[in-house]
Write an enzyme that holds these catalytic residues in place. Structure first.
Site, mmCIF file in Angstrom:
data_model
loop_
_atom_site.group_PDB
_atom_site.id
_atom_site.type_symbol
_atom_site.label_atom_id
_atom_site.label_comp_id
_atom_site.label_asym_id
_atom_site.label_seq_id
_atom_site.Cartn_x
_atom_site.Cartn_y
_atom_site.Cartn_z
ATOM 1 N N LYS A 136 -93.483 90.855 15.861
ATOM 2 C CA LYS A 136 -93.076 91.311 14.522
ATOM 3 C C LYS A 136 -93.789 92.607 14.150
ATOM 4 C CE LYS A 136 -94.763 90.485 10.365
ATOM 5 N NZ LYS A 136 -95.292 89.789 9.171
ATOM 6 N N GLU A 177 -88.778 94.435 10.773
ATOM 7 C CA GLU A 177 -88.955 94.107 9.352
ATOM 8 C C GLU A 177 -89.170 95.350 8.483
ATOM 9 O OE1 GLU A 177 -92.272 91.516 8.485
ATOM 10 O OE2 GLU A 177 -91.701 91.317 6.393
ATOM 11 N N LYS A 219 -85.422 91.347 9.999
ATOM 12 C CA LYS A 219 -86.113 90.605 8.935
ATOM 13 C C LYS A 219 -86.117 91.471 7.673
ATOM 14 C CE LYS A 219 -90.503 88.368 7.852
ATOM 15 N NZ LYS A 219 -91.552 87.488 8.360
HETATM 16 P P1 13P Z 1 -93.563 86.529 3.046
HETATM 17 O O1 13P Z 1 -92.410 85.599 3.257
HETATM 18 O O2 13P Z 1 -94.739 85.895 2.352
HETATM 19 O O3 13P Z 1 -93.143 87.830 2.447
HETATM 20 O O4 13P Z 1 -94.137 86.859 4.490
HETATM 21 C C1 13P Z 1 -93.254 87.162 5.486
HETATM 22 C C2 13P Z 1 -93.876 88.128 6.402
HETATM 23 O O5 13P Z 1 -94.015 87.857 7.571
HETATM 24 C C3 13P Z 1 -94.295 89.438 5.888
HETATM 25 O O6 13P Z 1 -94.498 90.315 6.955
#
Ligand code: 13P
Length: 358
Positions: A136, A177, A219
């Site tokens: 990620k 993300e 994401k």
């Molecule tokens: P949250 O769902 O708390 O936003 O965290 C997800 C995440 O992995 C942020 O990088």
């Protein structure tokens, strides 16, 4: 690059109504959350907390993968099993956060770019050897006066695409993300416009870097009004805006979308995910799932409070929130889940499970 195994892993991450659980808070962020809860901020307490999560009975019914932090992937359960191995044994795919955080972007006051590309190829192959099968990288975009700028969006999209290409070369599925933050007074419409710009730019760069779309998970943030915006749209309106935005920007080839929660309450995140399925089921080109951190963990962390006596109750709360989100993926989540938690309790928990869990 083993294309088929990337596709298989991506599909498995979003299959059967399951989702990802993010437990990859950096040491600093984890300590901040512990401090707020009055929990000692030590390496052993962080290990114990992650152990409690990983060993929650029945958690694999709703969770397909967990995202670990560098410290955690090097730690072991109370029984001495490396966390990545313990997850694999339960049929949960281990993942790893590989960015090193968002840093101020030179020349762009108030904006950030996520770093971590230097030496990434070597780090990825070490994580693969430790058992990770996905990674990620989180970029953060702030909405404010004349921001996010084109320069900031572009710099973050470049980094996401280069990270994704390196992941696939190593055999890791990239979770991409780009998070448009909730903080601010902006409207839902502004969030929609910005999220659209960001996703368009991210996919342009992913394609330019020859990233296999079928072998990645996006994401994104949900399309939401700013936390301080006086108008807060309904659950259905948020679901509609989010789905319209994603349908315009995310290629159908992408294996899956797994939303971040971004600080929404657990109940609201489940309700909004549920509405996306209920109202848009017939028009979803990709699996629409979740990759929540706080929206699954928060009640469990408060209940645990660092005390072994609370471990069982904390695991029940974690199981419950994960199950709510699985139900949401079938459009079956209702408020009843919140009023009568007994409906989604885990299987009986043997005492032995708590051996080694503080
Ligand atoms: P949250 O769902 O708390 O936003 O965290 C997800 C995440 O992995 C942020 O990088």
């Amino acid at each position: 690059m083993n294309t088929q195994s990337l596709i298989d892993t991506s599909n498995k991450m979003v299959a059967d109504g399951k989702g990802l659980l993010a437990i990859d808070e950096s040491t600093g962020t984890c300590n901040e959350r512990f401090e707020q809860a009055g929990i000692p901020q030590t390496e052993e307490m962080r290990r114990s907390y992650r152990d409690l999560i990983v060993s929650t009975p029945g958690i694999s019914e709703s969770i397909s993968g967990m995202i670990l932090f560098d410290e955690t992937i090097r730690q072991r359960t109370g029984e001495g099993i490396p966390f990545a191995e313990a997850l694999t044994q339960k049929g949960i795919i281990p993942g790893i956060k590989v960015d090193v955080g968002a840093k101020p972007l030179a020349g762009f006051p108030g904006e950030k770019v996520t770093e971590g590309l230097d030496g990434l190829r070597e780090r990825l192959s070490n994580y693969f050897a430790m058992g990770a099968r996905f990674a990620k990288w989180r970029a953060v975009l702030t909405i404010g006066r004349e921001i996010p700028s084109r320069g900031c969006i572009q710099a973050n999209a470049d980094a996401l695409a280069r990270y994704a290409a390196l992941c696939q070369e190593t055999g890791l599925v990239p979770v991409v993300e780009p998070e448009v933050l909730m903080e601010g007074t902006h409207t839902l419409e502004t969030c929609r416009v910005v999220t659209e710009q960001v996703l368009r730019c991210v996919f342009e760069e992913l394609v330019a870097q020859r990233v296999l779309l079928e072998g990645l998970i996006l994401k994104p943030n949900m399309v939401l009004p700013g936390l301080d915006c006086p108008i807060q749209e309904s659950v259905d309106e948020v679901a509609d805006a989010t789905m319209h935005c994603l349908r315009r920007t995310v290629p159908a080839a992408v294996a899956g979308v797994a939303f971040l929660s971004g600080g929404q309450s657990g109940g609201l995140a489940s309700a909004r995910l549920n509405a996306m399925h209920l109202n848009h089921m017939a028009r979803l080109p990709w699996a629409v799932g979740f990759s929540f951190g706080r929206a699954i963990q928060q009640p469990a962390l408060s209940i645990w409070d660092g005390s072994p006596a609370n471990s069982r109750a904390a695991q029940r709360a974690l199981y419950h929130r994960a199950a709510c989100n699985r139900a949401a993926r079938f459009g079956e989540y209702t408020l009843q889940f919140e009023s009568d938690a007994a409906q989604v309790l885990p299987p009986a928990i043997p005492e032995a499970v708590f051996a080694g869990v503080v």
